[in-house]
Design a protein around this motif. Structure first.
Motif, PDB file in Angstrom:
ATOM      1  N   LYS A  62       0.825  -1.200   0.000  1.00 61.06           N
ATOM      2  CA  LYS A  62       0.000   0.000   0.000  1.00 61.06           C
ATOM      3  C   LYS A  62       0.863   1.256   0.000  1.00 61.06           C
ATOM      4  CE  LYS A  62      -3.741   2.305   2.507  1.00 61.06           C
ATOM      5  NZ  LYS A  62      -4.545   2.531   1.295  1.00 61.06           N
ATOM      6  N   LYS A  63       0.478   2.228  -0.819  1.00 62.90           N
ATOM      7  CA  LYS A  63       1.090   3.550  -0.828  1.00 62.90           C
ATOM      8  C   LYS A  63       0.124   4.523  -0.159  1.00 62.90           C
ATOM      9  CE  LYS A  63       4.780   2.221  -2.973  1.00 62.90           C
ATOM     10  NZ  LYS A  63       6.074   2.167  -2.252  1.00 62.90           N
ATOM     11  N   TRP A  64       0.562   5.071   0.945  1.00 59.63           N
ATOM     12  CA  TRP A  64      -0.319   5.880   1.773  1.00 59.63           C
ATOM     13  C   TRP A  64      -0.264   7.354   1.394  1.00 59.63           C
ATOM     14  CZ3 TRP A  64      -3.142   3.621   5.852  1.00 59.63           C
ATOM     15  CH2 TRP A  64      -2.829   2.284   6.128  1.00 59.63           C
ATOM     16  N   ASN A  65      -1.390   8.032   1.615  1.00 64.88           N
ATOM     17  CA  ASN A  65      -1.400   9.495   1.586  1.00 64.88           C
ATOM     18  C   ASN A  65      -1.878   9.978   2.952  1.00 64.88           C
ATOM     19  OD1 ASN A  65      -4.304   9.491   1.573  1.00 64.88           O
ATOM     20  ND2 ASN A  65      -4.264   9.212  -0.648  1.00 64.88           N
ATOM     21  N   TRP A  66      -1.905  11.285   3.139  1.00 61.73           N
ATOM     22  CA  TRP A  66      -2.254  11.810   4.458  1.00 61.73           C
ATOM     23  C   TRP A  66      -3.670  11.431   4.871  1.00 61.73           C
ATOM     24  CZ3 TRP A  66       1.601  13.175   7.333  1.00 61.73           C
ATOM     25  CH2 TRP A  66       2.749  13.703   6.751  1.00 61.73           C
ATOM     26  N   ALA A  67      -4.606  11.516   3.954  1.00 66.34           N
ATOM     27  CA  ALA A  67      -5.989  11.162   4.276  1.00 66.34           C
ATOM     28  C   ALA A  67      -6.087   9.700   4.704  1.00 66.34           C
ATOM     29  CB  ALA A  67      -6.897  11.434   3.078  1.00 66.34           C
ATOM     30  N   ASP A  68      -5.336   8.832   4.031  1.00 72.61           N
ATOM     31  CA  ASP A  68      -5.321   7.411   4.405  1.00 72.61           C
ATOM     32  C   ASP A  68      -4.854   7.240   5.846  1.00 72.61           C
ATOM     33  OD1 ASP A  68      -6.132   6.621   1.876  1.00 72.61           O
ATOM     34  OD2 ASP A  68      -4.081   6.356   1.154  1.00 72.61           O
ATOM     35  N   PHE A  69      -3.762   7.921   6.199  1.00 78.39           N
ATOM     36  CA  PHE A  69      -3.234   7.838   7.567  1.00 78.39           C
ATOM     37  C   PHE A  69      -4.319   8.193   8.585  1.00 78.39           C
ATOM     38  CE2 PHE A  69       1.494   8.627   6.376  1.00 78.39           C
ATOM     39  CZ  PHE A  69       1.708   7.263   6.278  1.00 78.39           C
ATOM     40  N   TYR A  70      -4.900   9.369   8.397  1.00 83.82           N
ATOM     41  CA  TYR A  70      -5.869   9.864   9.379  1.00 83.82           C
ATOM     42  C   TYR A  70      -7.114   8.978   9.452  1.00 83.82           C
ATOM     43  CZ  TYR A  70      -3.352  14.262  10.170  1.00 83.82           C
ATOM     44  OH  TYR A  70      -2.424  15.197  10.538  1.00 83.82           O
ATOM     45  N   ASN A  71      -7.656   8.612   8.303  1.00 82.88           N
ATOM     46  CA  ASN A  71      -8.879   7.814   8.287  1.00 82.88           C
ATOM     47  C   ASN A  71      -8.654   6.417   8.872  1.00 82.88           C
ATOM     48  OD1 ASN A  71     -10.408   9.858   7.096  1.00 82.88           O
ATOM     49  ND2 ASN A  71      -9.896   9.195   5.016  1.00 82.88           N
ATOM     50  N   LEU A  78      -8.524   0.981  18.174  1.00 80.57           N
ATOM     51  CA  LEU A  78      -7.644   1.364  19.262  1.00 80.57           C
ATOM     52  C   LEU A  78      -8.386   2.236  20.265  1.00 80.57           C
ATOM     53  CD1 LEU A  78      -4.445   2.325  17.206  1.00 80.57           C
ATOM     54  CD2 LEU A  78      -4.678   0.339  18.715  1.00 80.57           C
ATOM     55  N   ASP A  79      -7.857   2.293  21.476  1.00 79.49           N
ATOM     56  CA  ASP A  79      -8.427   3.151  22.505  1.00 79.49           C
ATOM     57  C   ASP A  79      -8.393   4.609  22.042  1.00 79.49           C
ATOM     58  OD1 ASP A  79      -9.144   3.339  25.581  1.00 79.49           O
ATOM     59  OD2 ASP A  79      -7.698   4.929  25.174  1.00 79.49           O
ATOM     60  N   SER A  80      -9.413   5.366  22.413  1.00 74.43           N
ATOM     61  CA  SER A  80      -9.530   6.752  21.946  1.00 74.43           C
ATOM     62  C   SER A  80      -8.346   7.616  22.388  1.00 74.43           C
ATOM     63  CB  SER A  80     -10.836   7.365  22.452  1.00 74.43           C
ATOM     64  OG  SER A  80     -10.882   7.359  23.870  1.00 74.43           O
ATOM     65  N   LYS A  81      -7.803   7.355  23.569  1.00 75.47           N
ATOM     66  CA  LYS A  81      -6.642   8.116  24.038  1.00 75.47           C
ATOM     67  C   LYS A  81      -5.437   7.872  23.135  1.00 75.47           C
ATOM     68  CE  LYS A  81      -4.311   6.669  27.582  1.00 75.47           C
ATOM     69  NZ  LYS A  81      -3.911   6.300  28.967  1.00 75.47           N
ATOM     70  N   ILE A  82      -5.249   6.632  22.720  1.00 75.08           N
ATOM     71  CA  ILE A  82      -4.142   6.305  21.819  1.00 75.08           C
ATOM     72  C   ILE A  82      -4.357   6.972  20.462  1.00 75.08           C
ATOM     73  CG2 ILE A  82      -2.925   4.433  20.639  1.00 75.08           C
ATOM     74  CD1 ILE A  82      -3.667   2.614  22.973  1.00 75.08           C
ATOM     75  N   ILE A  83      -5.590   6.929  19.962  1.00 74.76           N
ATOM     76  CA  ILE A  83      -5.912   7.558  18.680  1.00 74.76           C
ATOM     77  C   ILE A  83      -5.605   9.059  18.727  1.00 74.76           C
ATOM     78  CG2 ILE A  83      -7.800   8.179  17.123  1.00 74.76           C
ATOM     79  CD1 ILE A  83      -9.036   5.449  17.693  1.00 74.76           C
ATOM     80  N   ASN A  84      -5.968   9.709  19.808  1.00 76.30           N
ATOM     81  CA  ASN A  84      -5.703  11.147  19.946  1.00 76.30           C
ATOM     82  C   ASN A  84      -4.207  11.439  19.939  1.00 76.30           C
ATOM     83  OD1 ASN A  84      -8.434  11.760  20.080  1.00 76.30           O
ATOM     84  ND2 ASN A  84      -8.503  11.691  22.312  1.00 76.30           N
ATOM     85  N   ASN A  85      -3.430  10.617  20.636  1.00 75.39           N
ATOM     86  CA  ASN A  85      -1.978  10.816  20.666  1.00 75.39           C
ATOM     87  C   ASN A  85      -1.354  10.613  19.288  1.00 75.39           C
ATOM     88  OD1 ASN A  85      -1.919  11.399  23.413  1.00 75.39           O
ATOM     89  ND2 ASN A  85      -1.600   9.272  24.006  1.00 75.39           N
ATOM     90  N   ILE A  86      -1.812   9.587  18.586  1.00 71.56           N
ATOM     91  CA  ILE A  86      -1.306   9.318  17.231  1.00 71.56           C
ATOM     92  C   ILE A  86      -1.641  10.484  16.310  1.00 71.56           C
ATOM     93  CG2 ILE A  86      -1.554   7.832  15.203  1.00 71.56           C
ATOM     94  CD1 ILE A  86      -2.175   5.519  17.194  1.00 71.56           C
ATOM     95  N   THR A  87      -2.875  10.964  16.397  1.00 71.36           N
ATOM     96  CA  THR A  87      -3.313  12.061  15.540  1.00 71.36           C
ATOM     97  C   THR A  87      -2.488  13.315  15.786  1.00 71.36           C
ATOM     98  OG1 THR A  87      -5.564  11.159  15.498  1.00 71.36           O
ATOM     99  CG2 THR A  87      -5.292  13.468  14.869  1.00 71.36           C
TER     100      THR A  87
END
Length: 276
Positions: A62-71, A78-87
């Motif tokens: 897979k070749k990722w773009n920014w939208a792919d990463f975020y979506n 994953l836990d919402s706290k982890i998602i927030n930190n990643i974002t």
């Protein structure tokens, strides 16, 4: 302790060296759809330092773009706290790339593969597993000279890395025993910029150390990150800074001086006294 460099896989390696369960991290990462990988973890030696090296073997194409990463992160289980930190880390990385390229959502070159997501997500999953509450970091090591990448010739701080360092005022130290090497990756600095405090003085009482090795070998600089973890605040020794104010006073009424002592203690002074 950023001894010789910083990258996402070096941070993961330091956690594995510390004792993080590889299978537990792998299972958590599989909550992210679209990535296919495995860890190859080995013991290695950088100069005279024993460390752990992790090779993230990407099996997807897979070749990722920014939208792919975020979506993909947003839609993971994953836990919402982890998602927030990643974002938050992705926001910093994206901002650095945009500033470096002077365009919105620039094309991902080296960053457009699954290992970028694994490095960032893996780090924040790891600190959640280990229940790490605070992160402190040393200054970042930077070598003099220049390097050549797919973006051309630039100084040893990659353009995106440099923008992040500038924005967050991350302290750097120049290493003089190496030159023309890139020691800090944009992914690595975006992770720490999002969560770490870069303090000149920090006293901790380490319970355990883990050393994560980078892939490259530098001639006279060990390409490792040292991670030490403190499980609890020590109760037998409390260290804090105090300020002592002293002044010579001439020709002042004793009544005023006596009232000054009361006012000082009421305002929070630990002690206050007069001597003749």
């Amino acid at each position: 302790n950023l001894i010789g460099g910083l990258s996402g896989d070096m941070l993961l390696s330091s956690f594995f060296d510390l004792g993080l369960d590889e299978k537990q991290l792998y299972e958590e990462l599989k909550k992210i759809k679209g990535i296919d990988f495995n860890f190859e973890i080995n013991k290695t030696r950088k100069l005279n330092l024993n460390a752990t090296h992790t090779n993230v073997r990407i099996k997807d194409t897979k070749k990722w773009n920014w939208a792919d990463f975020y979506n993909t992160v947003k839609n993971s289980s994953l836990d919402s706290k982890i998602i927030n930190n990643i974002t938050k880390s992705l926001d910093i990385l994206k901002w650095g790339e945009e500033m470096a390229h002077e365009e919105e959502s620039p094309h991902l070159h080296e960053l457009g593969t699954s290992d970028t997501l694994i490095d960032i997500c893996g780090f924040f999953i790891a600190i959640d597993i280990l229940d790490i509450k605070q992160i402190f970091s040393s200054s970042i090591p930077v070598a003099p000279g220049h390097v050549t990448t797919s973006h051309g010739v630039h100084e040893t701080l990659a353009p995106a890395t440099k923008k992040i360092v500038e924005k967050f005022r991350i302290p750097i130290r120049f290493v003089t025993n190496e030159q023309n090497i890139e020691t800090i990756t944009p992914t690595g600095i975006s992770i720490l910029a999002s969560c770490a405090k870069f303090e000149q003085e920090r006293i901790i009482f380490p319970d355990k150390f883990g050393l994560g090795a980078g892939t490259k070998d530098f001639g006279s600089l060990p390409n490792v990150v040292s991670l030490c973890i403190q499980n609890e605040e020590p109760n037998d020794l409390i260290v804090s800074k105090k300020i002592l104010l002293e002044s010579n006073i001439d020709d002042m009424s004793p009544e005023i001086l006596g009232n000054f002592i009361n006012l000082s203690l009421n305002e929070g002074a630990l002690d206050c006294w007069l001597t003749n």
